[in-house]
Design an enzyme around this catalytic site. Structure first.
Site, PDB file in Angstrom:
ATOM      1  N   CYS A  64     -52.664 122.788  89.777  1.00 19.73           N
ATOM      2  CA  CYS A  64     -51.657 123.811  89.472  1.00 19.73           C
ATOM      3  C   CYS A  64     -50.271 123.306  89.876  1.00 19.73           C
ATOM      4  CB  CYS A  64     -52.000 125.109  90.200  1.00 19.73           C
ATOM      5  SG  CYS A  64     -51.577 125.113  91.954  1.00 19.73           S
TER       6      CYS A  64
ATOM      7  N   GLU B   1     -56.744 121.056  96.528  1.00 19.90           N
ATOM      8  CA  GLU B   1     -55.897 119.866  96.673  1.00 19.90           C
ATOM      9  C   GLU B   1     -55.030 119.970  97.932  1.00 19.90           C
ATOM     10  OE1 GLU B   1     -56.338 121.819  94.024  1.00 19.90           O
ATOM     11  OE2 GLU B   1     -55.896 120.773  92.156  1.00 19.90           O
TER      12      GLU B   1
ATOM     13  N   CYS C  65     -55.291 126.176  97.462  1.00 26.40           N
ATOM     14  CA  CYS C  65     -56.064 125.350  96.526  1.00 26.40           C
ATOM     15  C   CYS C  65     -56.756 124.201  97.265  1.00 26.40           C
ATOM     16  CB  CYS C  65     -55.152 124.759  95.466  1.00 26.40           C
ATOM     17  SG  CYS C  65     -54.335 125.961  94.423  1.00 26.40           S
TER      18      CYS C  65
ATOM     19  N   CYS D  45     -49.712 122.639  93.689  1.00 22.64           N
ATOM     20  CA  CYS D  45     -50.366 121.404  94.139  1.00 22.64           C
ATOM     21  C   CYS D  45     -49.635 120.176  93.613  1.00 22.64           C
ATOM     22  CB  CYS D  45     -51.825 121.390  93.718  1.00 22.64           C
ATOM     23  SG  CYS D  45     -52.810 122.591  94.652  1.00 22.64           S
TER      24      CYS D  45
ATOM     25  N   ASN E 163     -61.003 125.157  97.845  1.00 25.25           N
ATOM     26  CA  ASN E 163     -60.104 126.297  97.718  1.00 25.25           C
ATOM     27  C   ASN E 163     -60.578 127.427  98.628  1.00 25.25           C
ATOM     28  OD1 ASN E 163     -62.281 126.537  95.850  1.00 25.25           O
ATOM     29  ND2 ASN E 163     -61.175 128.050  94.653  1.00 25.25           N
TER      30      ASN E 163
ATOM     31  N   GLU F 233     -59.716 131.387  98.934  1.00 22.00           N
ATOM     32  CA  GLU F 233     -59.003 132.506  98.338  1.00 22.00           C
ATOM     33  C   GLU F 233     -58.751 133.608  99.353  1.00 22.00           C
ATOM     34  OE1 GLU F 233     -60.458 132.024  93.708  1.00 22.00           O
ATOM     35  OE2 GLU F 233     -61.203 133.732  94.869  1.00 22.00           O
TER      36      GLU F 233
HETATM   37 ZN   LIG Z   1     -53.283 124.223  93.214  1.00 22.16          ZN
END
Ligand SMILES: [Zn+2]
Length: 140
Positions: free
Chosen positions: A96, A61, A59, A99, A48, A50
């Site tokens: 999430c 993924e 993210c 993703c 990830n 940010e």
């Molecule tokens: Zn995600």
């Protein structure tokens, strides 16, 4: 698909955990690593990243899936076999919503395996994570 050999599975988990340590997560402190395993055995990792604006955060993924596409281009529906998601949480952390949409589009037949710091894990098919998904098939 054939069950993955333990050695390959352990390698993918190790790669997800290793890349998790490179995550850029100064805001949440929640580091995530992902390893995407292709049907030919290749493994691509992502973490990830940010943003101070939060909404631009990427993210792990999607970072890992981007690495696959950057290396291989568009993928066949069955090209991705497994997506490992590693975190430092006490329990397995599922992907999430954003993703899940990417998984439907780029790894629809993959298994998603979430592994926690303590070794606990959970797994799902992509269809279980996002049933009745919107795809390009709905576009005119
Ligand atoms: Zn995600």
């Amino acid at each position: 698909m054939q069950p993955m050999e333990a050695e390959a599975l352990n390698e993918a988990i190790a790669k997800a955990r290793a890349v998790m340590l490179r995550a850029h997560a100064p805001h949440s402190g929640f580091r995530v690593g992902a390893a995407v395993v292709l049907s030919d055995g290749a493994v691509f990792a992502g973490c990830n990243v940010e943003s101070a604006s939060y909404g631009l955060t990427l993210c792990a993924e999607r970072s890992a899936l981007s690495a696959v596409i950057a290396a291989r281009g568009s993928l066949a529906a069955d090209a991705v076999r497994l997506v490992v998601v590693a975190t430092e949480a006490d329990g397995p952390t599922p992907p999430c919503g954003a993703c899940r949409q990417w998984l439907v589009e780029f790894a629809p037949n993959a298994e998603v395996l979430a592994v926690a710091r303590d070794g606990r894990s959970a797994s799902w098919s992509v269809a279980e994570l996002l049933p009745d998904a919107f795809t390009g098939d709905q576009l005119p």
